[in-house]
Design a protein around this motif. Sequence first.
Motif, PDB file in Angstrom:
ATOM      1  N   MET A   1       0.786  -1.241   0.000  1.00 45.78           N
ATOM      2  CA  MET A   1       0.000   0.000   0.000  1.00 45.78           C
ATOM      3  C   MET A   1       0.815   1.286   0.000  1.00 45.78           C
ATOM      4  SD  MET A   1      -2.074  -0.061   3.528  1.00 45.78           S
ATOM      5  CE  MET A   1      -1.328   0.196   5.086  1.00 45.78           C
ATOM      6  N   GLN A   2       1.997   1.323   0.533  1.00 47.23           N
ATOM      7  CA  GLN A   2       2.895   2.477   0.463  1.00 47.23           C
ATOM      8  C   GLN A   2       2.207   3.818   0.752  1.00 47.23           C
ATOM      9  OE1 GLN A   2       5.377   2.609  -3.060  1.00 47.23           O
ATOM     10  NE2 GLN A   2       4.920   0.444  -3.431  1.00 47.23           N
ATOM     11  N   PRO A   3       1.802   4.051   1.994  1.00 44.66           N
ATOM     12  CA  PRO A   3       1.153   5.325   2.297  1.00 44.66           C
ATOM     13  C   PRO A   3       2.090   6.506   2.053  1.00 44.66           C
ATOM     14  CG  PRO A   3       1.641   4.096   4.312  1.00 44.66           C
ATOM     15  CD  PRO A   3       1.976   3.205   3.162  1.00 44.66           C
ATOM     16  N   PHE A   4       1.537   7.554   1.474  1.00 44.22           N
ATOM     17  CA  PHE A   4       2.299   8.768   1.174  1.00 44.22           C
ATOM     18  C   PHE A   4       1.522   9.964   1.700  1.00 44.22           C
ATOM     19  CE2 PHE A   4       3.003  12.443  -1.619  1.00 44.22           C
ATOM     20  CZ  PHE A   4       4.362  12.619  -1.434  1.00 44.22           C
ATOM     21  N   LEU A   5       2.167  10.772   2.524  1.00 41.85           N
ATOM     22  CA  LEU A   5       1.540  11.978   3.068  1.00 41.85           C
ATOM     23  C   LEU A   5       1.782  13.128   2.099  1.00 41.85           C
ATOM     24  CD1 LEU A   5       0.078  13.436   5.381  1.00 41.85           C
ATOM     25  CD2 LEU A   5       2.325  13.715   6.484  1.00 41.85           C
ATOM     26  N   ASN A   6       0.720  13.557   1.436  1.00 40.22           N
ATOM     27  CA  ASN A   6       0.818  14.684   0.510  1.00 40.22           C
ATOM     28  C   ASN A   6       1.050  15.964   1.302  1.00 40.22           C
ATOM     29  OD1 ASN A   6      -0.111  13.556  -2.283  1.00 40.22           O
ATOM     30  ND2 ASN A   6      -1.533  12.701  -0.797  1.00 40.22           N
ATOM     31  N   PRO A   7       1.880  16.865   0.789  1.00 37.54           N
ATOM     32  CA  PRO A   7       2.106  18.120   1.504  1.00 37.54           C
ATOM     33  C   PRO A   7       0.857  19.000   1.478  1.00 37.54           C
ATOM     34  CG  PRO A   7       3.237  18.133  -0.612  1.00 37.54           C
ATOM     35  CD  PRO A   7       2.655  16.760  -0.444  1.00 37.54           C
ATOM     36  N   GLY A   8       0.713  19.815   2.497  1.00 33.71           N
ATOM     37  CA  GLY A   8      -0.373  20.794   2.515  1.00 33.71           C
ATOM     38  C   GLY A   8      -1.460  20.470   3.515  1.00 33.71           C
ATOM     39  N   ILE A   9      -2.390  21.398   3.615  1.00 29.80           N
ATOM     40  CA  ILE A   9      -3.568  21.251   4.459  1.00 29.80           C
ATOM     41  C   ILE A   9      -4.785  21.342   3.547  1.00 29.80           C
ATOM     42  CG2 ILE A   9      -4.930  22.211   6.368  1.00 29.80           C
ATOM     43  CD1 ILE A   9      -2.318  23.360   7.488  1.00 29.80           C
ATOM     44  N   TYR A  10      -5.689  20.403   3.727  1.00 32.30           N
ATOM     45  CA  TYR A  10      -6.882  20.301   2.890  1.00 32.30           C
ATOM     46  C   TYR A  10      -8.101  20.456   3.776  1.00 32.30           C
ATOM     47  CZ  TYR A  10      -3.314  18.758  -0.213  1.00 32.30           C
ATOM     48  OH  TYR A  10      -2.171  18.730  -0.958  1.00 32.30           O
ATOM     49  N   VAL A  11      -9.204  20.846   3.188  1.00 31.00           N
ATOM     50  CA  VAL A  11     -10.437  21.001   3.955  1.00 31.00           C
ATOM     51  C   VAL A  11     -11.611  20.403   3.195  1.00 31.00           C
ATOM     52  CG1 VAL A  11      -9.659  23.110   5.119  1.00 31.00           C
ATOM     53  CG2 VAL A  11     -11.004  23.296   3.017  1.00 31.00           C
ATOM     54  N   TYR A  12     -12.572  19.976   3.980  1.00 35.35           N
ATOM     55  CA  TYR A  12     -13.900  19.674   3.452  1.00 35.35           C
ATOM     56  C   TYR A  12     -14.680  20.968   3.571  1.00 35.35           C
ATOM     57  CZ  TYR A  12     -13.582  14.569   3.223  1.00 35.35           C
ATOM     58  OH  TYR A  12     -13.255  13.278   2.889  1.00 35.35           O
TER      59      TYR A  12
END
Length: 134
Positions: free
Chosen positions: A14-25
């Motif tokens: 699965m290789q989890p990768f943390l994308n940079p940045g802050i996201y919102v709903y």
Amino acid sequence: MTPISDLAELLRAMQPFLNPGIYVYAMAPADASIDAAHVIASIREPAGLSLIIEESLATKLGLEPALRCAWITLRVQSDLQATGFTAAFSTALGRAGIACNVVAGLAHDHIFVPIEQAEQAMRALTALQQCGPD
């Protein structure tokens, strides 16, 4: 590449990768005009257009964030008909006390977790990949 449907293989790869940045709903009015190139995910609901977008864009558009989150991509190419994969990683996150919201793309699964729990989520997912479900 052929999508993987075997649960054990999915977990190992699965290789989890943390994308940079802050996201919102955030919820946009149904008639909102938002450049699709800036939308991570969306779904049209009776109440309006639910969006996952970068926090800075939500601020620029005057949209109220419902949840600030981190975006983790599972880089394994999962089969949309694979069974148990979402249950396995959401259970691992749940046991760690981390809420998750999942979006399945054609090639990868994407997990949105509260921003303050991003690193803890990465540890839980890495442990699941290395050790399998408990």
